[in-house]
Design an enzyme around this catalytic site. Structure first.
Site, PDB file in Angstrom:
ATOM      1  N   ARG A  38       0.818  -1.209  -0.027  1.00  0.00           N
ATOM      2  CA  ARG A  38      -0.028   0.040   0.069  1.00  0.00           C
ATOM      3  C   ARG A  38       0.698   1.306  -0.175  1.00  0.00           C
ATOM      4  O   ARG A  38       0.485   2.533   0.599  1.00  0.00           O
ATOM      5  CB  ARG A  38      -1.071   0.146   0.984  1.00  0.00           C
ATOM      6  CG  ARG A  38      -2.074  -0.878   0.742  1.00  0.00           C
ATOM      7  CD  ARG A  38      -3.554  -0.510   1.648  1.00  0.00           C
ATOM      8  NE  ARG A  38      -3.272  -0.338   3.215  1.00  0.00           N
ATOM      9  CZ  ARG A  38      -3.881  -1.182   3.910  1.00  0.00           C
ATOM     10  NH1 ARG A  38      -4.360  -2.281   3.360  1.00  0.00           N
ATOM     11  NH2 ARG A  38      -3.619  -1.233   5.258  1.00  0.00           N
ATOM     12  N   ARG A  42      -2.873   6.202  -0.009  1.00  0.00           N
ATOM     13  CA  ARG A  42      -3.647   7.032   1.177  1.00  0.00           C
ATOM     14  C   ARG A  42      -2.729   7.695   1.882  1.00  0.00           C
ATOM     15  O   ARG A  42      -3.332   8.807   2.611  1.00  0.00           O
ATOM     16  CB  ARG A  42      -4.812   6.336   2.035  1.00  0.00           C
ATOM     17  CG  ARG A  42      -6.088   5.826   1.098  1.00  0.00           C
ATOM     18  CD  ARG A  42      -7.018   5.120   1.851  1.00  0.00           C
ATOM     19  NE  ARG A  42      -6.258   3.756   2.306  1.00  0.00           N
ATOM     20  CZ  ARG A  42      -7.026   2.881   3.040  1.00  0.00           C
ATOM     21  NH1 ARG A  42      -8.255   3.260   3.741  1.00  0.00           N
ATOM     22  NH2 ARG A  42      -6.484   1.778   3.263  1.00  0.00           N
ATOM     23  N   ARG A  51      -6.468  11.854  -6.870  1.00  0.00           N
ATOM     24  CA  ARG A  51      -7.660  11.223  -7.049  1.00  0.00           C
ATOM     25  C   ARG A  51      -9.007  11.764  -6.575  1.00  0.00           C
ATOM     26  O   ARG A  51     -10.069  11.245  -6.541  1.00  0.00           O
ATOM     27  CB  ARG A  51      -7.518   9.920  -6.303  1.00  0.00           C
ATOM     28  CG  ARG A  51      -7.181   8.582  -6.762  1.00  0.00           C
ATOM     29  CD  ARG A  51      -7.691   7.384  -6.154  1.00  0.00           C
ATOM     30  NE  ARG A  51      -8.880   7.526  -6.065  1.00  0.00           N
ATOM     31  CZ  ARG A  51      -9.758   6.997  -4.902  1.00  0.00           C
ATOM     32  NH1 ARG A  51      -8.908   6.312  -3.839  1.00  0.00           N
ATOM     33  NH2 ARG A  51     -11.045   7.159  -4.750  1.00  0.00           N
ATOM     34  N   ASP A  87      -6.974  -2.677  -7.291  1.00  0.00           N
ATOM     35  CA  ASP A  87      -7.587  -3.344  -6.042  1.00  0.00           C
ATOM     36  C   ASP A  87      -7.894  -4.760  -6.510  1.00  0.00           C
ATOM     37  O   ASP A  87      -8.101  -5.174  -7.509  1.00  0.00           O
ATOM     38  CB  ASP A  87      -8.827  -2.478  -5.709  1.00  0.00           C
ATOM     39  CG  ASP A  87      -9.543  -2.998  -4.385  1.00  0.00           C
ATOM     40  OD1 ASP A  87      -9.270  -2.248  -3.358  1.00  0.00           O
ATOM     41  OD2 ASP A  87     -10.320  -3.841  -4.537  1.00  0.00           O
ATOM     42  N   TYR A 162     -15.215 -12.156   0.041  1.00  0.00           N
ATOM     43  CA  TYR A 162     -16.141 -11.041  -0.394  1.00  0.00           C
ATOM     44  C   TYR A 162     -17.369 -11.352  -1.008  1.00  0.00           C
ATOM     45  O   TYR A 162     -18.413 -10.693  -0.816  1.00  0.00           O
ATOM     46  CB  TYR A 162     -15.190  -9.997  -1.181  1.00  0.00           C
ATOM     47  CG  TYR A 162     -14.022  -9.244  -0.314  1.00  0.00           C
ATOM     48  CD1 TYR A 162     -14.493  -8.066   0.631  1.00  0.00           C
ATOM     49  CD2 TYR A 162     -12.819  -9.239  -0.709  1.00  0.00           C
ATOM     50  CE1 TYR A 162     -13.686  -7.329   1.318  1.00  0.00           C
ATOM     51  CE2 TYR A 162     -11.838  -8.408   0.319  1.00  0.00           C
ATOM     52  CZ  TYR A 162     -12.163  -7.413   1.193  1.00  0.00           C
ATOM     53  OH  TYR A 162     -11.481  -6.793   1.946  1.00  0.00           O
TER      54      TYR A 162
END
Length: 355
Positions: A38, A42, A51, A87, A162
């Site tokens: 990652r 973020r 973004r 993702d 998921y």
């Protein structure tokens, strides 16, 4: 073919002799290579800027945006590898599964898959379904030069979780109910997801990715016997499907200390280790013939620099006798992490391990 070889009939690529690729092949390195799970995301203000106003899944389909986000941590931190910005649910979205990534929640599936009839919704993935991936990787390899690009995908168990739960879960009761109660449906679901995942990795490799990582983020929810019986075959199918390309294959999961040997058996060249197991102990569990990746606790980065360096030295000491070591965090970069702490960490590892 193993990751110790360059692809048959080809000259070594520009990335072949990089520190990251050498470590994957368990060869001597000029310094311990560093990248962060990652790292493209973020924690970076430049990421939020580019973004702004763009939904997550849409951002994954814009090649120039993907390339920019992937390159940001390479420029800022001086890491030894880039990781493709995407993702794990992208290939599911690409084949028509109605899902979205909701801020603060994660992937949410509109109609969960829980019956045999639902399997028909999981069609094969073709390169045309993800043409934006091929385009983005083309842009990236042109910019990265000798810096390797790591492609990635979600492993069948995590994708199945998921799809069955309809979103993130702490208990996986619906997924486990099918795994235990209808093992034939479970096996068929994971087998289909293995084909989709393998196809997604092949697109990335054929476009120019130098290595791939298979994320089984939630496999730590399983007992070893259940993993061996109900999950390992599908993960092994994915890893075997891309073996012939000769690129290093990394396998990582969270809370998988009890599964490390089995994850190595699945066929990875490099086994990722989270922060709960010391690397020397992880090496004992995995066994010989594998490089290891990890494993600083991401929360350490919120401590003062002196504490970060002390914990980093502990990781490097644990790794000193490994056949091959790639320094990473034991999970992904937390969103509130100070980017400068990551930059300092990469430089510190390089300095401490220079040979």
């Amino acid at each position: 073919m193993s990751a110790n070889q360059s692809p048959a009939g080809q000259q070594p690529t520009a990335t072949y002799d990089s520190a990251f690729m050498k470590a994957c092949r368990r060869e001597p390195v000029p310094h311990t290579p560093v990248w962060f799970m990652r790292q493209a995301g973020r924690s970076l203000p430049e990421y939020h800027k580019v973004r702004e106003g763009i939904p997550m899944l849409e951002s994954c389909t814009r090649p120039e945006l993907v390339a920019e986000i992937t390159l940001q941590p390479v420029r800022r931190h001086g890491v030894d590898a880039a990781v493709y910005f995407s993702d794990i649910v992208v290939p599911l979205k690409a084949i028509g599964i109605d899902l979205d990534i909701k801020p603060g929640v994660g992937p949410v599936v509109e109609k969960p898959i829980r019956t045999r009839a639902d399997l028909a919704r999981l069609r094969d993935l073709t390169p045309d379904d993800v043409s934006y991936v091929t385009e983005a990787i083309g842009l990236l390899t042109a910019e990265l030069g000798s810096t390797p690009l790591i492609g990635f995908a979600g492993a069948p168990f995590t994708l199945a979780s998921y799809l069955i739960e309809g979103g993130p879960s702490r208990t996986y009761e619906n997924a486990k109910a099918i795994m235990y109660g209808d093992p034939e449906l479970w096996a068929d679901l994971l087998d289909r997801l293995a084909d989709i995942t393998a196809a997604f990795l092949k697109v990335q490799i054929e476009a120019g990715a130098s290595a791939v990582q298979l994320f089984d983020s939630w496999a730590g929810a399983l007992a070893p016997a259940d993993y061996r019986r109900s999950v390992l075959p599908a993960s092994a199918k994915v890893l075997q499907a891309v073996e012939g390309y000769g690129v290093p294959r990394i396998h990582f999961g969270v809370g998988t200390g009890e599964l490390l040997q089995l994850m190595g058996e699945a066929g990875a060249d490099v086994v990722g280790v989270d922060y709960r197991v010391a690397l020397d102990e992880a090496a004992r569990r995995v066994g010989p013939g594998k490089a290891l990746q990890g494993n600083l606790d991401p929360a350490v980065l919120f401590a003062p620099t002196e504490a970060v360096e002390a914990k980093t030295r502990e990781v490097l000491e644990d790794a000193k006798d490994l056949e091959g070591h790639i320094f990473n965090l034991g999970h992904g970069v937390m969103p509130a992490t100070d980017p400068d702490a990551l930059t300092r960490l990469a430089e510190y590892v390089h300095t401490q391990t220079a040979r």
